[in-house]
Enzyme design. Structure first.
Site, mmCIF file in Angstrom:
data_model
loop_
_atom_site.group_PDB
_atom_site.id
_atom_site.type_symbol
_atom_site.label_atom_id
_atom_site.label_comp_id
_atom_site.label_asym_id
_atom_site.label_seq_id
_atom_site.Cartn_x
_atom_site.Cartn_y
_atom_site.Cartn_z
ATOM 1 N N ASP A 44 99.999 107.239 28.882
ATOM 2 C CA ASP A 44 99.808 106.744 30.045
ATOM 3 C C ASP A 44 99.637 107.623 31.437
ATOM 4 O O ASP A 44 98.744 107.231 32.224
ATOM 5 C CB ASP A 44 100.872 105.522 30.470
ATOM 6 N N ASN A 119 99.342 102.019 39.798
ATOM 7 C CA ASN A 119 100.245 101.257 39.247
ATOM 8 C C ASN A 119 101.342 100.569 40.579
ATOM 9 O O ASN A 119 101.489 99.706 40.672
ATOM 10 C CB ASN A 119 101.500 102.071 38.413
ATOM 11 N N ALA A 157 98.684 95.348 37.181
ATOM 12 C CA ALA A 157 98.562 96.152 35.868
ATOM 13 C C ALA A 157 99.787 97.299 36.061
ATOM 14 O O ALA A 157 100.158 97.667 34.786
ATOM 15 C CB ALA A 157 97.363 97.304 36.162
ATOM 16 N N ASN A 163 108.090 98.994 38.150
ATOM 17 C CA ASN A 163 108.533 97.559 38.488
ATOM 18 C C ASN A 163 109.347 96.969 37.650
ATOM 19 O O ASN A 163 110.513 96.236 37.984
ATOM 20 C CB ASN A 163 107.464 96.814 38.918
ATOM 21 N N SER A 165 111.259 98.144 35.124
ATOM 22 C CA SER A 165 112.504 99.029 35.166
ATOM 23 C C SER A 165 113.411 98.588 36.204
ATOM 24 O O SER A 165 114.638 98.584 36.078
ATOM 25 C CB SER A 165 112.166 100.701 34.979
#
Length: 260
Positions: A44, A119, A157, A163, A165
């Protein structure tokens, strides 16, 4: 219909480089600037870098479509790796169009820095002392002072990344919402964040910026010693990810909410 011109990009890891060698030997390819589709090999992290590299500028549609194949650590945004039938996979892949956040960060020495985030945009304390941050939403003070390690704004997304975590909620991809999530909040101790309309503008003002310095990070772009940060949706900048039909990204997001 002619086959799409494919370019390959890969992470530096051994697995990604092996895949790059294998695919470049098997398929005709062009430079990324000449390609119709980018095939990204890695995790990612590489996908985020590739999205930033080839995102649109508001005038050229949705930018170059990117078909990721997992050859890294985390592969939430990647398809499975397989060297066979790549052209056919790309041709039948389904697009998912995302829009990033635009961060405008103002620093103590008078600089203004803009960066985009697929993100999240996060504010983080730089020293042992907690940060003290005022939060405005569309110009209205909603929290006069959040004492914390940090705070973030995440897209749908990105809601399954940092977020999640930080104990923020997971948002389905089609949801027109943003997550506003504290990171290790000390005061107010019971505040767990908020869900905001996608069109909201969030402004963070750093209290006691000299004593309690804070950095702002948009994906992997970090700005040190900020005093004010504005975050808003950037609908004119769009990114296109390609997924195998059996790799339903919305289904993967939904499944994340039921994992123990």
């Amino acid at each position: 219909m002619s086959e799409p011109r494919i370019a390959f990009v890969a992470a530096d890891s051994e697995a990604a480089q092996r895949a790059l060698t294998e695919l470049e030997a098997a398929y005709p390819h062009v430079a990324p600037e000449e390609a119709d589709v980018i095939v990204a090999l890695g995790g990612d992290g590489l996908m985020l870098e590739t999205l930033h590299r080839f995102m649109s500028n508001g005038r050229d549609g949705c930018g170059k479509p990117i078909f990721g194949m997992h050859r890294g650590s985390v592969g939430f945004l990647m398809n499975g790796y397989g060297p066979l039938g790549l052209v056919q996979r790309v041709a039948r892949a389904r697009p998912v169009v995302l829009t990033p956040l635009l961060m405008t960060a103002h620093t103590r020495d008078g600089r203004t820095v803009e960066a985009r985030a697929v993100n999240e945009v996060s504010l983080l304390r730089e020293t042992r002392q907690t940060a003290k941050i005022r939060i405005r939403v569309d110009g209205v003070v909603r929290l006069d002072e959040l004492t914390c390690d940090g705070v973030l704004v995440a897209t749908a997304a990105g809601s399954t990344a940092y977020n999640l975590s930080a104990h923020g909620p997971i948002l389905p991809l089609g949801t027109q919402l943003l997550c506003l999530t504290p990171i290790s909040a000390f005061r107010p101790r019971r505040w767990r964040g908020a869900l905001l309309p996608r069109g909201a503008e969030v402004t963070f003002e750093v209290n006691e910026a000299d004593k309690r310095p804070v950095s702002a990070v948009a994906d992997y772009t970090e700005v040190r010693d900020v005093v004010r940060v504005e975050v808003r949706d950037d609908p004119d900048t769009r990114l296109t990810l390609l997924f195998d039909p059996e790799h339903d990204l919305e289904e993967r997001v939904l499944k994340e909410q039921f994992l123990s």
